[in-house]
Design an enzyme around this catalytic site. Structure first.
Site, PDB file in Angstrom:
ATOM      1  N   HIS A   1      -5.319   0.848   8.645  1.00 58.05           N
ATOM      2  CA  HIS A   1      -5.521  -0.648   9.107  1.00 58.05           C
ATOM      3  C   HIS A   1      -6.142  -0.813  10.354  1.00 58.05           C
ATOM      4  O   HIS A   1      -6.760  -1.803  10.584  1.00 58.05           O
ATOM      5  CB  HIS A   1      -4.091  -1.310   9.119  1.00 58.05           C
ATOM      6  CG  HIS A   1      -3.560  -1.570   7.594  1.00 58.05           C
ATOM      7  ND1 HIS A   1      -4.170  -2.425   6.657  1.00 58.05           N
ATOM      8  CD2 HIS A   1      -2.401  -0.958   6.836  1.00 58.05           C
ATOM      9  CE1 HIS A   1      -3.418  -2.314   5.477  1.00 58.05           C
ATOM     10  NE2 HIS A   1      -2.429  -1.617   5.821  1.00 58.05           N
TER      11      HIS A   1
ATOM     12  N   ASP B   1      -0.751   4.844   7.116  1.00 57.23           N
ATOM     13  CA  ASP B   1      -1.191   3.735   6.736  1.00 57.23           C
ATOM     14  C   ASP B   1      -1.550   2.607   7.897  1.00 57.23           C
ATOM     15  O   ASP B   1      -2.834   1.954   7.702  1.00 57.23           O
ATOM     16  CB  ASP B   1      -0.131   2.926   5.897  1.00 57.23           C
ATOM     17  CG  ASP B   1      -0.654   1.633   5.438  1.00 57.23           C
ATOM     18  OD1 ASP B   1      -1.607   1.208   4.590  1.00 57.23           O
ATOM     19  OD2 ASP B   1       0.140   0.566   5.820  1.00 57.23           O
TER      20      ASP B   1
ATOM     21  N   HIS C   1      -6.125  -1.818   2.368  1.00 56.46           N
ATOM     22  CA  HIS C   1      -5.935  -0.924   1.278  1.00 56.46           C
ATOM     23  C   HIS C   1      -7.200  -0.798   0.633  1.00 56.46           C
ATOM     24  O   HIS C   1      -7.986  -1.830   0.396  1.00 56.46           O
ATOM     25  CB  HIS C   1      -4.759  -0.887   0.501  1.00 56.46           C
ATOM     26  CG  HIS C   1      -3.513  -1.090   1.182  1.00 56.46           C
ATOM     27  ND1 HIS C   1      -2.443  -1.789   0.738  1.00 56.46           N
ATOM     28  CD2 HIS C   1      -3.319  -0.779   2.358  1.00 56.46           C
ATOM     29  CE1 HIS C   1      -1.455  -1.647   1.491  1.00 56.46           C
ATOM     30  NE2 HIS C   1      -1.944  -1.247   2.576  1.00 56.46           N
TER      31      HIS C   1
ATOM     32  N   GLU D   1       8.804   9.725   3.897  1.00 61.62           N
ATOM     33  CA  GLU D   1       7.527   8.922   3.997  1.00 61.62           C
ATOM     34  C   GLU D   1       6.986   9.405   5.343  1.00 61.62           C
ATOM     35  O   GLU D   1       7.563   8.866   6.337  1.00 61.62           O
ATOM     36  CB  GLU D   1       7.678   7.447   3.610  1.00 61.62           C
ATOM     37  CG  GLU D   1       6.233   6.637   3.735  1.00 61.62           C
ATOM     38  CD  GLU D   1       6.402   5.159   3.985  1.00 61.62           C
ATOM     39  OE1 GLU D   1       5.441   4.744   3.363  1.00 61.62           O
ATOM     40  OE2 GLU D   1       7.398   4.694   4.388  1.00 61.62           O
TER      41      GLU D   1
ATOM     42  N   SER E   1       1.909  -1.287  -0.937  1.00 66.39           N
ATOM     43  CA  SER E   1       2.994  -0.308  -1.035  1.00 66.39           C
ATOM     44  C   SER E   1       4.083  -0.611  -1.682  1.00 66.39           C
ATOM     45  O   SER E   1       4.688   0.259  -2.392  1.00 66.39           O
ATOM     46  CB  SER E   1       3.375   0.423   0.498  1.00 66.39           C
ATOM     47  OG  SER E   1       2.427   0.598   1.329  1.00 66.39           O
TER      48      SER E   1
ATOM     49  N   ASP F   1       1.857   7.392   3.355  1.00 71.03           N
ATOM     50  CA  ASP F   1       1.516   6.107   3.053  1.00 71.03           C
ATOM     51  C   ASP F   1      -0.195   5.946   3.585  1.00 71.03           C
ATOM     52  O   ASP F   1      -0.233   5.821   4.831  1.00 71.03           O
ATOM     53  CB  ASP F   1       2.272   5.303   3.607  1.00 71.03           C
ATOM     54  CG  ASP F   1       2.277   3.614   3.165  1.00 71.03           C
ATOM     55  OD1 ASP F   1       0.991   3.196   2.984  1.00 71.03           O
ATOM     56  OD2 ASP F   1       3.228   3.253   2.765  1.00 71.03           O
TER      57      ASP F   1
ATOM     58  N   ASP G   1       0.528   6.489  -1.654  1.00 70.32           N
ATOM     59  CA  ASP G   1       0.715   5.315  -2.487  1.00 70.32           C
ATOM     60  C   ASP G   1      -0.459   4.647  -2.863  1.00 70.32           C
ATOM     61  O   ASP G   1      -0.839   3.925  -3.885  1.00 70.32           O
ATOM     62  CB  ASP G   1       1.725   4.326  -1.973  1.00 70.32           C
ATOM     63  CG  ASP G   1       1.457   4.046  -0.406  1.00 70.32           C
ATOM     64  OD1 ASP G   1       0.680   4.585   0.163  1.00 70.32           O
ATOM     65  OD2 ASP G   1       2.364   3.294  -0.073  1.00 70.32           O
ATOM     66  N   HIS G   2      -1.691   4.860  -1.934  1.00 68.14           N
ATOM     67  CA  HIS G   2      -2.920   4.241  -1.919  1.00 68.14           C
ATOM     68  C   HIS G   2      -3.558   4.710  -0.576  1.00 68.14           C
ATOM     69  O   HIS G   2      -2.926   5.396   0.117  1.00 68.14           O
ATOM     70  CB  HIS G   2      -2.904   2.844  -1.834  1.00 68.14           C
ATOM     71  CG  HIS G   2      -2.045   2.338  -0.797  1.00 68.14           C
ATOM     72  ND1 HIS G   2      -2.506   2.189   0.517  1.00 68.14           N
ATOM     73  CD2 HIS G   2      -0.846   1.564  -0.809  1.00 68.14           C
ATOM     74  CE1 HIS G   2      -1.560   1.592   1.370  1.00 68.14           C
ATOM     75  NE2 HIS G   2      -0.497   1.368   0.642  1.00 68.14           N
TER      76      HIS G   2
ATOM     77  N   THR H   1       7.963   1.294   0.852  1.00 72.94           N
ATOM     78  CA  THR H   1       8.219   2.424   0.383  1.00 72.94           C
ATOM     79  C   THR H   1       9.688   3.154   0.212  1.00 72.94           C
ATOM     80  O   THR H   1       9.746   3.737  -0.785  1.00 72.94           O
ATOM     81  CB  THR H   1       7.328   3.632   1.063  1.00 72.94           C
ATOM     82  OG1 THR H   1       6.029   3.069   0.985  1.00 72.94           O
ATOM     83  CG2 THR H   1       6.937   5.073   0.375  1.00 72.94           C
TER      84      THR H   1
HETATM   85 ZN   LIG Z   1      -0.801  -0.797   4.237  1.00 70.81          ZN
END
Ligand SMILES: [Zn+2]
Ligand SMILES: *[C@@H]1O[C@H](CO)[C@@H](O)[C@H](O)[C@H]1NC(C)=O
Ligand SMILES: *[C@@H]1O[C@H](CO)[C@@H](O)[C@H](O)[C@H]1NC(C)=O
Ligand SMILES: *[C@@H]1O[C@H](CO)[C@@H](O)[C@H](O)[C@H]1NC(C)=O
Ligand SMILES: *[C@@H]1O[C@H](CO)[C@@H](O)[C@H](O)[C@H]1NC(C)=O
Ligand SMILES: *[C@@H]1O[C@H](CO)[C@@H](O)[C@H](O)[C@H]1NC(C)=O
Ligand SMILES: *[C@@H]1O[C@H](CO)[C@@H](O)[C@H](O)[C@H]1NC(C)=O
Ligand SMILES: *[C@@H]1O[C@H](CO)[C@@H](O)[C@H](O)[C@H]1NC(C)=O
Ligand SMILES: *[C@@H]1O[C@H](CO)[C@@H](O)[C@H](O)[C@H]1NC(C)=O
Ligand SMILES: *[C@@H]1O[C@H](CO)[C@@H](O)[C@H](O)[C@H]1NC(C)=O
Length: 503
Positions: free
Chosen positions: A297, A293, A441, A288, A95, A47, A336-337, A148
């Site tokens: 952040h 992720d 993101h 995952e 997500s 993620d 996912d990104h 996710t």
């Molecule tokens: Zn995020």
């Protein structure tokens, strides 16, 4: 001109020939799909894991372990394409919308869990494969009801309603019963009532209910996890919840308390293999690495690198499994990104020194400050946070004060913990020449990796149109799964039409 022109033709002819050989020709070879063959499908998601994150993890590992510049990640040998992931509501997906596109083949609005832009539930691959006889496993390091994992087996108008989502995951209110047969991760609080310290406004204890109802085997700690012989001995359906919410970052994690993502994946591979060993179909397993992720952040380079390397280790484990299993197995890994707009300006191995010196994440150290009750905040920041937590020896009083300023002395210990975590992590990143362009993101394309132990699956995977080689939309994952199975997502959409997508 006369000399150059034919050369151009030769080069493009050669390129065309290679293209035809690699892709078009492959389609011409008849692949017998008429006999349903037993398969495992393994889908790995990092993620928020963008291309520069891969680069960071690779360099980190080489420098930390004194390896050659040619010593690559497990992932590196298996890059097959890239993936675009804009959502229905923005170039920048979250997500939930990205997961929905991967799981259902439909673009949706950020925040939606496998419902379309009009909020109608849409059939997901987890559900479709379950109907085809596959066992389904979900393994994460965040809450199991987070976006996710849930998109494969649940439907909700908002990702925030995790109390509703987990009721669907355990099968209580899902029209097809429980889709997952194995769920491992965090988010225990969504199974416990607020009256018991959990997050469920209805005060139900789903953990007690599923145990009393005899529908799920449950474990809630490392000791319980360890008693199942790495999953070989687990009775499915099996629910393992090892954290109230997220797992701690790997850099902060106590291995005696939390099974790693690698251990959880090993557990899942053993349990699902055993469960399906006499079945006509194998399993679908989604793993995952959830907190890459979060590290993005929080702009936290030390956490990001270690979460990413845990993901790469999972990929290595899955490679080993796939090499050894008799069942035809296809593995796809992607993100996912991207998160954080990670920019690498490191110029050499020495730039990693401040990163290696850190023994904790910015998030962990921000919580240390939040929980500090003494009367020497500046001294605490100097020694416990900067010198011990970050391992930094050369820092300024301006930097100490910058962190202290996040503690609002005027309003009874109100702390801006998230922003403080970012500011702490920044002390390490800035010294390592690692820059971040965002706290959110980004819309940068992400990598696609894949391989199989079966030639016919490899051919399908490398098809540029119905497989995943080349440049794709995130919705193309479902196109590929359709090319190797008999799933019918529209049929699933009809079957799940009555699932409650909100309270
Ligand atoms: Zn995020
Ligand atoms: C979003 O979905 C709506 C409804 O399906 C559709 O009309 C619109 O074109 C979509 N927008 C984008 C950017 O995909
Ligand atoms: C447990 O069983 C009771 C009685 O059948 C039922 O009402 C309840 O929904 C079940 N709980 C779960 C979480 O499935
Ligand atoms: C759940 O428990 C809390 C705290 O005891 C209480 O305030 C709340 O009203 C309860 N909710 C329900 C639905 O019973
Ligand atoms: C298998 O699981 C049971 C509990 O379900 C436990 O008592 C037993 O010791 C386990 N055996 C092994 C070999 O792990
Ligand atoms: C399946 O479970 C049995 C009984 O617990 C165990 O002896 C066996 O090793 C397991 N097989 C696999 C493939 O994990
Ligand atoms: C995969 O197998 C290789 C070679 O046998 C081994 O070195 C590696 O540790 C294994 N990876 C994992 C994650 O178990
Ligand atoms: C990293 O730690 C070492 C050993 O304590 C120290 O000598 C060095 O100055 C630290 N690096 C930074 C950037 O503070
Ligand atoms: C300490 O930091 C200052 C400015 O941040 C820098 O000029 C100096 O070279 C650093 N000293 C060491 C030993 O790293
Ligand atoms: C990050 O570090 C840079 C360079 O020291 C500084 O200018 C910036 O204000 C810092 N950002 C935060 C959020 O602390």
């Amino acid at each position: 001109m006369a000399f150059i022109f034919p050369r151009l033709i030769n080069i493009s002819t050669l390129a065309l020939a290679v293209y035809l050989y690699l892709f078009t020709n492959v389609e011409a070879i008849p692949v017998d799909n008429s006999q349903p063959k037993k398969k495992n499908i393994i889908f790995l998601v990092g993620d928020g894991f963008g291309p520069s994150g891969v680069n960071l993890a690779r360099n980190y590992r080489q420098v930390e372990q004194g390896l050659s510049r040619r010593d690559l990640l497990n992932l590196d040998g298996h890059l097959i394409g890239t993936q675009r992931h804009s959502s229905n509501s923005s170039y920048i997906t979250d997500s939930a919308a990205a997961g929905t596109a991967l799981a259902t083949g439909k673009k949706t609005v950020n925040g939606y869990i496998s419902v379309d832009p009009e909020q109608n539930p849409v059939g997901a691959i987890g559900e479709a494969l379950k109907l085809q006889g596959y066992a389904v496993g979900l393994v994460v390091t965040t809450s199991v009801g987070d976006a996710t994992p849930s998109v494969w087996a649940a439907h909700s108008r908002t990702r925030r309603d995790q109390d509703l989502i987990v009721e669907q995951l355990v099968g209580e209110i899902h029209p097809l019963g429980h889709i997952p047969d194995l769920i491992l991760g965090g988010g225990r609080d969504w199974f416990i009532g607020v009256n018991d310290g959990g997050k469920r406004p209805d005060n139900r204890s789903l953990i007690e209910e599923v145990q009393n109802n005899g529908t799920w085997t449950y474990v809630g700690d490392r000791e319980g996890f360890d008693s199942y012989d790495e999953g070989r001995n687990a009775t499915l359906p099996f629910l393992g919840l090892f954290a109230e919410d997220n797992f701690p970052y790997r850099i902060d994690r106590d291995d005696a308390e939390y099974p790693s993502l690698v251990e959880q994946t090993q557990f899942a591979l053993n349990a699902l293999s055993n469960y399906t060993k006499d079945s006509d179909q194998g399993f679908f397993l989604m793993v995952e690495s959830s907190r890459i992720d979060h590290a993005g952040h929080e702009n936290c380079v030390q956490s990001h690198a270690l979460e990413a390397l845990e993901y790469d280790e999972v990929f290595g484990l899955v490679k080993n499994f796939t090499r050894e299993t008799d069942v035809d197995t296809v593995v796809i890994a992607t993100a996912d990104h991207e998160t954080g707009g990670l920019v690498l300006n490191l110029q050499g191995p020495r730039d990693f020194d401040p990163v290696f010196n850190a023994t904790h994440s910015g998030e962990y150290l921000a919580n240390e400050i939040a929980n500090y009750e003494g009367d020497d905040l500046l001294g605490f920041i100097r020694t416990t946070v900067i010198e011990e937590g970050l391992g930094l020896t050369n820092y300024t009083e301006e930097e100490v004060q910058r962190l202290a300023d996040y503690v609002d002395n005027n309003s009874e210990g109100i702390l801006y913990t998230t922003a403080l975590g970012v500011a702490i992590a920044n002390l390490t990143s800035s010294r390592a020449r690692v820059h971040w362009g965002s706290l959110q993101h980004t819309s940068v394309d992400v990598d696609l990796y894949g391989f199989s132990n079966a030639d016919y699956l490899t051919q399908k995977l490398l098809n540029v149109r119905t497989g995943l080689a080349g440049v794709h939309e995130n919705t193309d994952f479902s196109v590929f799964i359709k090319s190797i199975t008999d799933i019918d997502l529209d049929e699933v959409t009809e079957l799940i039409a009555d699932v409650p997508t909100r309270y």
